[in-house]
Design a protein around this motif. Sequence first.
Motif, PDB file in Angstrom:
ATOM      1  N   SER A  89       0.517  -0.856   0.052  1.00 31.45           N
ATOM      2  CA  SER A  89       0.012   0.070  -0.041  1.00 31.45           C
ATOM      3  C   SER A  89       1.177   1.050   0.013  1.00 31.45           C
ATOM      4  O   SER A  89       1.955   1.384   0.707  1.00 31.45           O
ATOM      5  N   VAL A  90       0.420   2.325  -0.641  1.00 31.64           N
ATOM      6  CA  VAL A  90       1.298   3.663  -0.860  1.00 31.64           C
ATOM      7  C   VAL A  90       0.649   4.578   0.008  1.00 31.64           C
ATOM      8  O   VAL A  90       1.104   5.948   0.275  1.00 31.64           O
ATOM      9  N   ALA A  91      -0.719   4.523   0.688  1.00 30.72           N
ATOM     10  CA  ALA A  91      -1.372   5.071   1.389  1.00 30.72           C
ATOM     11  C   ALA A  91      -2.427   4.546   2.380  1.00 30.72           C
ATOM     12  O   ALA A  91      -2.390   3.649   1.778  1.00 30.72           O
ATOM     13  N   ALA A  92      -2.956   4.643   3.449  1.00 30.07           N
ATOM     14  CA  ALA A  92      -3.648   4.381   4.066  1.00 30.07           C
ATOM     15  C   ALA A  92      -4.419   5.399   5.423  1.00 30.07           C
ATOM     16  O   ALA A  92      -3.452   6.066   6.058  1.00 30.07           O
ATOM     17  N   GLY A  93      -5.056   5.387   5.580  1.00 27.29           N
ATOM     18  CA  GLY A  93      -5.888   5.991   7.380  1.00 27.29           C
ATOM     19  C   GLY A  93      -6.993   5.331   6.987  1.00 27.29           C
ATOM     20  O   GLY A  93      -7.935   4.418   6.846  1.00 27.29           O
ATOM     21  N   GLY A  94      -8.251   6.400   7.721  1.00 27.73           N
ATOM     22  CA  GLY A  94      -8.930   6.257   8.215  1.00 27.73           C
ATOM     23  C   GLY A  94      -9.736   7.185   9.478  1.00 27.73           C
ATOM     24  O   GLY A  94      -9.028   7.677   9.235  1.00 27.73           O
ATOM     25  N   ARG A  95     -11.114   6.998   9.749  1.00 27.69           N
ATOM     26  CA  ARG A  95     -11.477   7.620  11.136  1.00 27.69           C
ATOM     27  C   ARG A  95     -11.480   7.387  12.100  1.00 27.69           C
ATOM     28  O   ARG A  95     -11.184   5.576  12.560  1.00 27.69           O
ATOM     29  N   TYR A  96     -11.063   7.961  13.203  1.00 28.22           N
ATOM     30  CA  TYR A  96     -10.410   7.097  14.298  1.00 28.22           C
ATOM     31  C   TYR A  96     -11.134   8.904  15.546  1.00 28.22           C
ATOM     32  O   TYR A  96     -10.706   9.715  15.486  1.00 28.22           O
ATOM     33  N   ASP A  97     -12.155   7.805  16.239  1.00 26.50           N
ATOM     34  CA  ASP A  97     -12.522   9.373  17.058  1.00 26.50           C
ATOM     35  C   ASP A  97     -12.541   9.676  18.633  1.00 26.50           C
ATOM     36  O   ASP A  97     -12.720  10.633  18.408  1.00 26.50           O
ATOM     37  N   HIS A  98     -12.058   8.757  19.011  1.00 27.70           N
ATOM     38  CA  HIS A  98     -10.932   8.420  20.321  1.00 27.70           C
ATOM     39  C   HIS A  98      -9.880   8.285  20.227  1.00 27.70           C
ATOM     40  O   HIS A  98      -9.860   7.781  21.940  1.00 27.70           O
ATOM     41  N   LEU A  99      -9.370   8.413  19.636  1.00 31.36           N
ATOM     42  CA  LEU A  99      -7.384   8.857  19.777  1.00 31.36           C
ATOM     43  C   LEU A  99      -6.975   9.818  20.583  1.00 31.36           C
ATOM     44  O   LEU A  99      -6.451   9.989  21.731  1.00 31.36           O
ATOM     45  N   VAL A 100      -7.911  10.920  20.433  1.00 31.87           N
ATOM     46  CA  VAL A 100      -6.901  12.252  21.259  1.00 31.87           C
ATOM     47  C   VAL A 100      -7.610  12.402  23.291  1.00 31.87           C
ATOM     48  O   VAL A 100      -7.142  12.577  24.016  1.00 31.87           O
ATOM     49  N   GLU A 101      -8.461  10.930  23.550  1.00 30.84           N
ATOM     50  CA  GLU A 101      -9.629  11.279  24.633  1.00 30.84           C
ATOM     51  C   GLU A 101      -8.695   9.869  25.311  1.00 30.84           C
ATOM     52  O   GLU A 101      -8.187  10.199  26.751  1.00 30.84           O
ATOM     53  N   ARG A 102      -7.186   9.237  24.366  1.00 32.29           N
ATOM     54  CA  ARG A 102      -6.640   8.562  25.650  1.00 32.29           C
ATOM     55  C   ARG A 102      -5.137   9.722  25.890  1.00 32.29           C
ATOM     56  O   ARG A 102      -4.885   9.550  26.961  1.00 32.29           O
ATOM     57  N   PHE A 103      -5.244  10.315  25.863  1.00 32.09           N
ATOM     58  CA  PHE A 103      -4.334  11.568  26.428  1.00 32.09           C
ATOM     59  C   PHE A 103      -5.333  12.530  27.276  1.00 32.09           C
ATOM     60  O   PHE A 103      -4.428  13.431  28.367  1.00 32.09           O
ATOM     61  N   ARG A 104      -6.567  13.281  26.157  1.00 33.32           N
ATOM     62  CA  ARG A 104      -7.271  13.846  27.361  1.00 33.32           C
ATOM     63  C   ARG A 104      -8.924  12.918  27.472  1.00 33.32           C
ATOM     64  O   ARG A 104      -9.365  13.353  26.256  1.00 33.32           O
ATOM     65  N   PRO A 105      -9.376  13.139  28.393  1.00 35.07           N
ATOM     66  CA  PRO A 105     -10.449  12.365  28.848  1.00 35.07           C
ATOM     67  C   PRO A 105     -11.874  13.376  28.488  1.00 35.07           C
ATOM     68  O   PRO A 105     -11.642  14.499  28.960  1.00 35.07           O
ATOM     69  N   ASN A 106     -12.510  13.302  27.653  1.00 38.34           N
ATOM     70  CA  ASN A 106     -13.705  13.675  27.203  1.00 38.34           C
ATOM     71  C   ASN A 106     -13.211  14.833  26.341  1.00 38.34           C
ATOM     72  O   ASN A 106     -14.143  16.076  25.250  1.00 38.34           O
ATOM     73  N   ALA A 107     -12.181  15.117  25.582  1.00 39.72           N
ATOM     74  CA  ALA A 107     -11.394  15.758  24.902  1.00 39.72           C
ATOM     75  C   ALA A 107     -12.376  15.960  22.818  1.00 39.72           C
ATOM     76  O   ALA A 107     -12.991  16.919  22.820  1.00 39.72           O
ATOM     77  N   ASP A 108     -13.346  14.970  22.864  1.00 39.10           N
ATOM     78  CA  ASP A 108     -14.182  15.339  22.218  1.00 39.10           C
ATOM     79  C   ASP A 108     -13.603  16.142  20.928  1.00 39.10           C
ATOM     80  O   ASP A 108     -14.295  16.324  20.303  1.00 39.10           O
ATOM     81  N   LEU A 109     -13.140  15.667  20.622  1.00 39.01           N
ATOM     82  CA  LEU A 109     -12.155  15.381  19.329  1.00 39.01           C
ATOM     83  C   LEU A 109     -11.901  14.360  18.043  1.00 39.01           C
ATOM     84  O   LEU A 109     -10.809  13.722  18.201  1.00 39.01           O
ATOM     85  N   PRO A 110     -13.171  13.826  17.241  1.00 40.45           N
ATOM     86  CA  PRO A 110     -12.972  13.023  16.355  1.00 40.45           C
ATOM     87  C   PRO A 110     -12.147  13.389  15.053  1.00 40.45           C
ATOM     88  O   PRO A 110     -12.067  14.836  14.809  1.00 40.45           O
ATOM     89  N   CYS A 111     -11.881  12.689  14.965  1.00 36.74           N
ATOM     90  CA  CYS A 111     -10.708  12.656  13.729  1.00 36.74           C
ATOM     91  C   CYS A 111     -10.674  11.906  12.673  1.00 36.74           C
ATOM     92  O   CYS A 111     -11.036  10.831  12.447  1.00 36.74           O
ATOM     93  N   VAL A 112     -10.759  12.196  11.324  1.00 32.55           N
ATOM     94  CA  VAL A 112     -10.484  11.614   9.654  1.00 32.55           C
ATOM     95  C   VAL A 112      -8.863  11.667   8.992  1.00 32.55           C
ATOM     96  O   VAL A 112      -8.509  12.975   9.243  1.00 32.55           O
ATOM     97  N   GLY A 113      -8.197  10.851   9.046  1.00 32.01           N
ATOM     98  CA  GLY A 113      -7.029  11.059   7.942  1.00 32.01           C
ATOM     99  C   GLY A 113      -6.145  10.134   7.065  1.00 32.01           C
ATOM    100  O   GLY A 113      -7.132   9.003   7.416  1.00 32.01           O
ATOM    101  N   VAL A 114      -5.178  10.985   6.355  1.00 29.38           N
ATOM    102  CA  VAL A 114      -4.772   9.808   5.369  1.00 29.38           C
ATOM    103  C   VAL A 114      -2.857   9.627   6.078  1.00 29.38           C
ATOM    104  O   VAL A 114      -2.805  10.727   5.540  1.00 29.38           O
ATOM    105  N   SER A 115      -2.757   8.316   5.604  1.00 27.99           N
ATOM    106  CA  SER A 115      -0.919   8.493   5.585  1.00 27.99           C
ATOM    107  C   SER A 115      -0.938   8.280   4.308  1.00 27.99           C
ATOM    108  O   SER A 115      -0.604   7.286   3.831  1.00 27.99           O
ATOM    109  N   PHE A 116       0.004   9.287   3.824  1.00 30.15           N
ATOM    110  CA  PHE A 116       1.725   8.497   2.183  1.00 30.15           C
ATOM    111  C   PHE A 116       2.499   8.482   2.339  1.00 30.15           C
ATOM    112  O   PHE A 116       3.268   8.265   3.017  1.00 30.15           O
TER     113      PHE A 116
END
Lengths: 514, 514
Positions: free
Chosen positions: A342-369
């Motif tokens: 694969s030359v790029a991959a990604g997806g939606r990850y809605d709860h990763l920021v909460e691992r560092f700050r509870p209740n951060a509520d910062l849904p994310c979506v992205g891609v890495s080349f």
Amino acid sequence: MAKDKDKKQELIKNPKGTRDWSGEDVDLLEDILAQISRVFRRHGAKKLDTPVFEREEVLKGKYGEDSKLIYDLKDQGGELLSLRYDLTVPFARWLAMNANVKNYKRFAISKVYRRDQPAIAKGRMREFYQCDIDFAGASDAMIADSEVIGIVVEVFESLEWTGRYTIKLNDRRILDGLFEVCGVPEDKIRTISSAVDKLDKSPWEEVKKEMVETKGLDEAVADKIRTYVTRKGGKDLLEELKKDEALMGNAKAKQGIEEMDTLMEYLTAWNALDKISFDLSLARGLDYYTGIIYEVVTEGSAPVIADGAEVAKELHKQGKKEKKVLDEDEDRSNDPSVGIGSVAAGGRYDHLVERFRPNADLPCVGVSFGVDRIFSITKARIAKGEKFTYISSNAPDVYVMAFGGGGFSGMAKERIEITKILLDAGLKVEFTYKKKPKPQVQFKNAETAGAPFAVILGEDEQAKGEVRVKEMGLPDGHPEKEGVLVKIPDLGAEVSRRVEAKKLVPKTENLTVS
Amino acid sequence: MAKDKDKKQELIKNPKGTRDWSGEDVDLLEDILAQISRVFRRHGAKKLDTPVFEREEVLKGKYGEDSKLIYDLKDQGGELLSLRYDLTVPFARWLAMNANVKNYKRFAISKVYRRDQPAIAKGRMREFYQCDIDFAGASDAMIADSEVIGIVVEVFESLEWTGRYTIKLNDRRILDGLFEVCGVPEDKIRTISSAVDKLDKSPWEEVKKEMVETKGLDEAVADKIRTYVTRKGGKDLLEELKKDEALMGNAKAKQGIEEMDTLMEYLTAWNALDKISFDLSLARGLDYYTGIIYEVVTEGSAPVIADGAEVAKELHKQGKKEKKVLDEDEDRSNDPSVGIGSVAAGGRYDHLVERFRPNADLPCVGVSFGVDRIFSITKARIAKGEKFTYISSNAPDVYVMAFGGGGFSGMAKERIEITKILLDAGLKVEFTYKKKPKPQVQFKNAETAGAPFAVILGEDEQAKGEVRVKEMGLPDGHPEKEGVLVKIPDLGAEVSRRVEAKKLVPKTENLTVS
């Protein structure tokens, strides 16, 4: 003595699984990075540049069993540090630190580090570039997600890869839903999901064997899974699933399917629908995805270029002794039909920021080349004579030289003065670091550097306030073969004009593949 | 519970002595790096990008007592590795590996790592950017050397620093020669040289005390040294030295002085002579210099900006407890008259490559720019309202929105279609990730993003194949206050034209200093 010499030889190499980027390779790499970041900036992304290392706790527990691939720094007193493994976790750490940030479009271009067994031919390095874009903050269903896929298409269009790649697309909710519908027990869902993810390199029978024999899944359940995960397509597949009452009876799958419908509508608007393959076997390795997932694969097996003598030697030494691959997520390259992986991959990850700050509520979506792989494929493509529009060139625009007969001073100071005039006109200029260089040496240097023009000083012309401007490589008999005389005050403008005019002639040379 | 919360707080910080580059800071940093690398490329330099770590042996024994500042990686099996301390040694390692390279102009822009006590206010970080250009290969006396100084001048001109800096210049051969002439014993030359190097921050009496009391130099010898090392100037000082029979009787000093004469002639041609101060007290810390040495200092004490809340806190915590400075070479910032310390430094080093490959015969000369310090000073300069020409801007060119009354669909798909048209025209475009966003939300988002134009969709206009193009922030009563209707096929060209026209109006905003 011989031993001493060996020791010296030992010193001069770069670390295993790394490379020095130099010459034409670094130019092509920079062109690729410039194209990608131009696309990112058009979409409003801002750059984030985090340290190469993070506090150990920041990385801990984020990468599952791949954590063993993290490079740690020696404890020399003070904080315990590790080299970054990807750009996603540092972004999440930054978001957690900046609580005022509610929406952010960030991009990052940096090297990441994995203490894996290097496999140059597969594009698996210990130090390699990633180029990521991620949108943090609320989005109504699939709007931001569709833009990320639109960006993937634009990136590969900007690299002139049209028709050479497929964006495999799935949704964790559809996948988890169909496992539930097929009767996979709750506690087996992630592990069965990992097995399914191998369908791009293993035949069904092998995957089924893993499910049933290794993971203890009921054979009937496995057979039922097969009826789903061997299917791929586009809107047609989606329409089929919408008519699947069992699946639509599962809340997760239903939501995933409905949003996939919305996504496809938006992908039409991004002119990206024909690039995707809705593929129910795509599962992705990382745990943190919560919605849409995607992976870009190249079509056909792209030839792989080993870069540099050192890595080639490394590869030779390793031979077949390579240890079992640890990084399943990156290893899609065993099957020649998927080429370099694969030359790029990604997806939606809605709860990763909460691992560092509870209740951060910062849904994310992205891609890495995966820029190293994109580089290798692009370089191979150019070597085959395929079209690639260069942005940059390292060659000087003009080479400054001086000729003269016996008693010639070399005009070093005068060559510098003319060089300075040309530099101030914005031109790329070189000259020979000899006080009295021979004409043939200067010409050879100009040719080696690839300069299209020469400015030639002579004592007689100098006295009249003139220099000679000569286009290199003109055929005998050309009216300007011997160059034209130009007044020094006009020099910057005149050479700039000629350089610009020459740039309009299309470039035909290819990169030499070493 | 409280303890658990503390633990979470603990996690979210970046490592000590590092910073995240984001927002306006990263834009300004990128502008500075782009300007510097543009100058480097004009002079024919090619980029080299080496790994962040080197095999431990490569760095060992290259940095004298500063070696203790090197970060080592943990021994996790395999090679022992260390993070790079500068960009010079990796370049020398690369030259040694590539024996076919006889001449090379290389530049590099990368972070380097020093396990020093961070002192943010002095611009001393553990991870910071260096930006180097080095010429490897033969040059007749001072030709390549003069070009490096020409490059220093061009770099600071490109950053609009005219009149704000001085290039301190000396030559190791002159310095060593004058020590011999004054009667410094051979084995004390380097240590007396280090003492002299402190004259930019300590008074003569203190330096003399170090020489005589700590280093056991004869007092009369020290007094004789004083008659030289307190002198600085330009061609005038050089003329004085040429008349100094004792000095001209020393072969080393004579060669240094004669070549300094040649250098000054070339510096006139580079239009750089008025930027230099020939300073007999400049010695430079590193051992490997063999000829000319230089250091760029800022005039007056530039206010120093602490970047980011984290580093500010760090600074506060440290207070006065800072341990003794280890990195003498970097610590020129105690004396307020030299401001933030040196912002660039370098010299000629003719034998470093031979450390890796005996008889390599690759003389080198180069300069390293301390980009973090240049950034801090430039940022402070902009905050004071001084001129700085921005290259880049993060703001979108245009924001796409849709308005409508009751039963309004939100036109998400149509907004994407219009966004895609504008992106394809090369514009930077954003829109709101809501299915049915309120007009005021979209306007606020456009303003926050700093978009100068809006494209507004409405269902009636859409039916006629039109959209509204509106310049943001026009005063009431302006004829185009409500925008103009544009046919969709003309949209890309029309918005591009307006964006370009607007860019011609000079930008007046300053960076906000946070």
